[in-house]
Design a protein around this motif. Structure first.
Motif, PDB file in Angstrom:
ATOM      1  N   ALA A 189       0.826  -1.210   0.000  1.00 16.14           N
ATOM      2  CA  ALA A 189       0.000   0.000   0.000  1.00 16.14           C
ATOM      3  C   ALA A 189       0.857   1.256   0.000  1.00 16.14           C
ATOM      4  CB  ALA A 189      -0.931  -0.006   1.208  1.00 16.14           C
ATOM      5  N   GLY A 190       1.888   1.285   0.844  1.00 16.47           N
ATOM      6  CA  GLY A 190       2.773   2.451   0.882  1.00 16.47           C
ATOM      7  C   GLY A 190       3.528   2.630  -0.413  1.00 16.47           C
ATOM      8  N   TYR A 191       3.978   1.525  -0.972  1.00 16.30           N
ATOM      9  CA  TYR A 191       4.707   1.561  -2.241  1.00 16.30           C
ATOM     10  C   TYR A 191       3.809   2.086  -3.359  1.00 16.30           C
ATOM     11  CZ  TYR A 191       7.631  -0.131  -6.121  1.00 16.30           C
ATOM     12  OH  TYR A 191       8.392  -0.219  -7.254  1.00 16.30           O
ATOM     13  N   ALA A 192       2.592   1.559  -3.447  1.00 14.43           N
ATOM     14  CA  ALA A 192       1.661   1.973  -4.502  1.00 14.43           C
ATOM     15  C   ALA A 192       1.314   3.447  -4.387  1.00 14.43           C
ATOM     16  CB  ALA A 192       0.393   1.124  -4.436  1.00 14.43           C
ATOM     17  N   ALA A 193       1.097   3.932  -3.155  1.00 14.64           N
ATOM     18  CA  ALA A 193       0.714   5.333  -2.960  1.00 14.64           C
ATOM     19  C   ALA A 193       1.793   6.282  -3.459  1.00 14.64           C
ATOM     20  CB  ALA A 193       0.419   5.584  -1.481  1.00 14.64           C
ATOM     21  N   VAL A 194       3.035   6.012  -3.084  1.00 18.61           N
ATOM     22  CA  VAL A 194       4.127   6.900  -3.492  1.00 18.61           C
ATOM     23  C   VAL A 194       4.393   6.779  -4.991  1.00 18.61           C
ATOM     24  CG1 VAL A 194       6.577   7.427  -3.192  1.00 18.61           C
ATOM     25  CG2 VAL A 194       5.153   6.924  -1.200  1.00 18.61           C
ATOM     26  N   LYS A 195       4.352   5.576  -5.514  1.00 19.13           N
ATOM     27  CA  LYS A 195       4.529   5.385  -6.950  1.00 19.13           C
ATOM     28  C   LYS A 195       3.428   6.082  -7.745  1.00 19.13           C
ATOM     29  CE  LYS A 195       8.079   2.756  -8.155  1.00 19.13           C
ATOM     30  NZ  LYS A 195       9.011   3.104  -9.249  1.00 19.13           N
ATOM     31  N   SER A 211      -8.226   0.946 -10.937  1.00 19.84           N
ATOM     32  CA  SER A 211      -8.796   2.036 -11.727  1.00 19.84           C
ATOM     33  C   SER A 211      -8.765   3.382 -11.014  1.00 19.84           C
ATOM     34  CB  SER A 211     -10.244   1.701 -12.116  1.00 19.84           C
ATOM     35  OG  SER A 211     -11.072   1.588 -10.965  1.00 19.84           O
ATOM     36  N   ARG A 212      -8.642   3.375  -9.696  1.00 16.24           N
ATOM     37  CA  ARG A 212      -8.629   4.635  -8.955  1.00 16.24           C
ATOM     38  C   ARG A 212      -7.221   5.152  -8.707  1.00 16.24           C
ATOM     39  NH1 ARG A 212     -13.500   3.675  -4.475  1.00 16.24           N
ATOM     40  NH2 ARG A 212     -15.139   3.219  -6.007  1.00 16.24           N
ATOM     41  N   LEU A 213      -6.248   4.435  -9.183  1.00 11.87           N
ATOM     42  CA  LEU A 213      -4.861   4.893  -9.122  1.00 11.87           C
ATOM     43  C   LEU A 213      -4.498   5.541 -10.447  1.00 11.87           C
ATOM     44  CD1 LEU A 213      -3.420   1.763  -7.326  1.00 11.87           C
ATOM     45  CD2 LEU A 213      -3.600   4.041  -6.337  1.00 11.87           C
ATOM     46  N   LYS A 214      -3.727   6.605 -10.396  1.00 11.59           N
ATOM     47  CA  LYS A 214      -3.453   7.395 -11.598  1.00 11.59           C
ATOM     48  C   LYS A 214      -2.296   6.827 -12.426  1.00 11.59           C
ATOM     49  CE  LYS A 214      -2.854  10.538  -8.639  1.00 11.59           C
ATOM     50  NZ  LYS A 214      -2.484  11.726  -7.845  1.00 11.59           N
ATOM     51  N   LYS A 215      -1.247   6.386 -11.763  1.00 11.86           N
ATOM     52  CA  LYS A 215      -0.034   5.953 -12.456  1.00 11.86           C
ATOM     53  C   LYS A 215       0.307   4.484 -12.187  1.00 11.86           C
ATOM     54  CE  LYS A 215       1.985  10.588 -11.850  1.00 11.86           C
ATOM     55  NZ  LYS A 215       3.112  11.334 -11.226  1.00 11.86           N
ATOM     56  N   PHE A 216       0.016   4.031 -11.025  1.00 13.64           N
ATOM     57  CA  PHE A 216       0.388   2.681 -10.599  1.00 13.64           C
ATOM     58  C   PHE A 216      -0.605   1.674 -11.160  1.00 13.64           C
ATOM     59  CE2 PHE A 216       0.692  -0.771  -7.409  1.00 13.64           C
ATOM     60  CZ  PHE A 216       2.062  -0.983  -7.427  1.00 13.64           C
ATOM     61  N   LYS A 217      -0.131   0.794 -12.028  1.00 13.27           N
ATOM     62  CA  LYS A 217      -1.007  -0.126 -12.743  1.00 13.27           C
ATOM     63  C   LYS A 217      -0.780  -1.577 -12.306  1.00 13.27           C
ATOM     64  CE  LYS A 217      -2.602   3.351 -14.969  1.00 13.27           C
ATOM     65  NZ  LYS A 217      -3.925   3.898 -14.556  1.00 13.27           N
ATOM     66  N   LYS A 218      -1.606  -2.447 -12.833  1.00 13.32           N
ATOM     67  CA  LYS A 218      -1.545  -3.863 -12.465  1.00 13.32           C
ATOM     68  C   LYS A 218      -0.164  -4.445 -12.759  1.00 13.32           C
ATOM     69  CE  LYS A 218      -3.432  -7.978 -11.487  1.00 13.32           C
ATOM     70  NZ  LYS A 218      -2.422  -8.929 -11.944  1.00 13.32           N
ATOM     71  N   SER A 219       0.433  -4.076 -13.858  1.00 15.73           N
ATOM     72  CA  SER A 219       1.764  -4.598 -14.201  1.00 15.73           C
ATOM     73  C   SER A 219       2.807  -4.150 -13.188  1.00 15.73           C
ATOM     74  CB  SER A 219       2.164  -4.152 -15.607  1.00 15.73           C
ATOM     75  OG  SER A 219       2.152  -2.737 -15.710  1.00 15.73           O
ATOM     76  N   ASP A 220       2.682  -2.911 -12.697  1.00 12.43           N
ATOM     77  CA  ASP A 220       3.595  -2.418 -11.667  1.00 12.43           C
ATOM     78  C   ASP A 220       3.410  -3.213 -10.371  1.00 12.43           C
ATOM     79  OD1 ASP A 220       4.506  -0.257 -13.335  1.00 12.43           O
ATOM     80  OD2 ASP A 220       2.616   0.759 -12.904  1.00 12.43           O
ATOM     81  N   TYR A 221       2.154  -3.468 -10.058  1.00 17.74           N
ATOM     82  CA  TYR A 221       1.829  -4.221  -8.850  1.00 17.74           C
ATOM     83  C   TYR A 221       2.385  -5.634  -8.917  1.00 17.74           C
ATOM     84  CZ  TYR A 221      -0.899  -6.856  -5.435  1.00 17.74           C
ATOM     85  OH  TYR A 221      -1.272  -7.681  -4.406  1.00 17.74           O
ATOM     86  N   ASP A 222       2.221  -6.275 -10.049  1.00 16.69           N
ATOM     87  CA  ASP A 222       2.687  -7.651 -10.191  1.00 16.69           C
ATOM     88  C   ASP A 222       4.188  -7.758  -9.919  1.00 16.69           C
ATOM     89  OD1 ASP A 222       0.162  -8.541 -10.800  1.00 16.69           O
ATOM     90  OD2 ASP A 222       0.470  -8.517 -12.975  1.00 16.69           O
TER      91      ASP A 222
END
Length: 364
Positions: A151-157, A308-319
């Motif tokens: 969660a912290g990683y996704a928010a900053v990214k 969908s509610r994240l602007k830059k961080f996408k599923k591929s980044d998450y994976d």
């Protein structure tokens, strides 16, 4: 006469509990869930566990039922566990730490030795101390620092650099969510070459309150962009503050996007999968009691699947980052490493040393 009938109805409800059930060929209600005060539509542990129970029951023609205690305390929980067993329960699901003392008292009773129990987020307690689960008791706890990190990683990214963390009571599970959150923010800040600030506190309660909304509103008006709401119903107060100030929230434990359009993602424990796996184990005669610490390696923790509610961080980044967590490529600093801190991240030597790009403002 009407008053007498009403009194009899209330008494019956107190004895039997409220619930929903389905029939089976045997006519027995073999699968039981005892709720805490949240109910089966709480968008959290109760609902996730109930979905697993209901799906298995309907698919396999096995009777199932949920029981809602007349009082949300150890006595109330024990009454409904007894009730479920008296009604033929083969498996009883207990979602949440509030059941610890009830099960601690009952698991040694021979009456319950042939009933399997699935415990979510707790191990039994007796006389104020943890006790080992019986051989018919499966206890699942989770590595909360892993979804907290994600969660912290996704928010900053995603571009947020002014974060907040509001935990409920400073229990190890809540603390680990927070410590993971800080470390995930640190990793993303290092990659993006940005400095991050985090306001950090524990509310001392898992209940919503006007004072929590006021604090969250103050944080948002002071520049905080997103708050990780980590503690039961305190999320409702933080959702309201975020809505008023047009800011964002990170949910916890289950996917909370349907509770508020301010939620950009949620740090989740996969309670539904946990319960579903153990129900299958019971009917396959492979159920094994004990204490189990579940994590990303079994897909038991992670972020919600909607990006969908994240602007830059996408599923591929998450994976990519999830696989690092899943494959133990990241070393975490946890509550066990900093037991003297009492949840205060500014008093944790190892954590403070690791946070080079994250500045914490702790409010005790």
């Amino acid at each position: 006469m009407k008053k007498l009938l009403a009194s009899m109805l209330i008494a019956a409800m107190a004895l039997t509990g409220c619930g929903g059930s389905s029939s089976s060929k045997s006519g027995k209600t073999e699968l039981a869930l005892i709720t805490d005060s949240g109910g089966i539509n709480d968008k959290s542990f109760n609902q996730s566990a109930w979905e697993a129970v209901k799906e298995y029951g309907e698919k396999n023609n096995v009777g199932y039922k949920y029981y809602k205690p007349a009082s949300f305390d150890t006595a109330g929980y024990k009454d409904q566990i007894k009730n479920a067993v008296n009604n033929g329960a083969k498996l009883v699901v207990l979602p949440g730490f509030k059941f610890a003392y009830a099960l601690g008292d009952l698991q040694s009773d021979s009456k319950y030795s042939k009933v399997d129990f699935v415990c979510i987020d707790f191990t039994p307690k007796k006389n104020g101390k943890p006790v080992n689960p019986a051989k018919n008791v499966f206890c699942a706890t989770y590595k909360e620092y892993q979804p907290g990190y994600l969660a912290g990683y996704a928010a900053v990214k995603d571009g947020y650099t002014k974060l907040g963390f509001m935990g409920g009571i400073a229990l190890p599970a809540v603390i680990n969510y927070g410590y993971g959150y800080l470390q995930g923010a640190e990793a993303a800040a290092e990659e993006t070459k940005k400095d991050v600030t985090v306001k950090y506190t524990y509310t001392g309660t898992f209940n919503e309150s006007p004072s929590i909304k006021t604090k969250a509103t103050g944080w948002y008006n002071g520049g905080t962009e997103v708050i990780f709401a980590c503690g039961g119903q305190i999320c409702n107060s933080i959702f309201a503050a975020a809505s008023d100030t047009k800011k964002k929230v990170i949910g916890v434990d289950s996917d909370q996007k349907d509770q508020s359009d301010t939620v950009i993602t949620s740090a989740m424990k996969n309670v539904k999968q946990t319960v579903a796996d153990e129900i299958k184990a019971v009917y396959a005669k492979k159920f094994k009691g004990g204490s189990y610490l579940l994590d990303a390696s079994g897909n038991y923790v992670g972020l919600s699947p909607d990006f969908s509610r994240l602007k830059k961080f996408k599923k591929s980044d998450y994976d990519k980052i999830f696989n690092k967590v899943k494959n133990n490529k990241i070393k975490f600093i946890t509550n066990d490493d900093e037991t003297a801190s009492k949840g205060n991240p500014t008093k944790t030597k190892k954590l403070k040393k690791a946070l080079k790009h994250v500045k914490i403002s702790y409010e005790g």
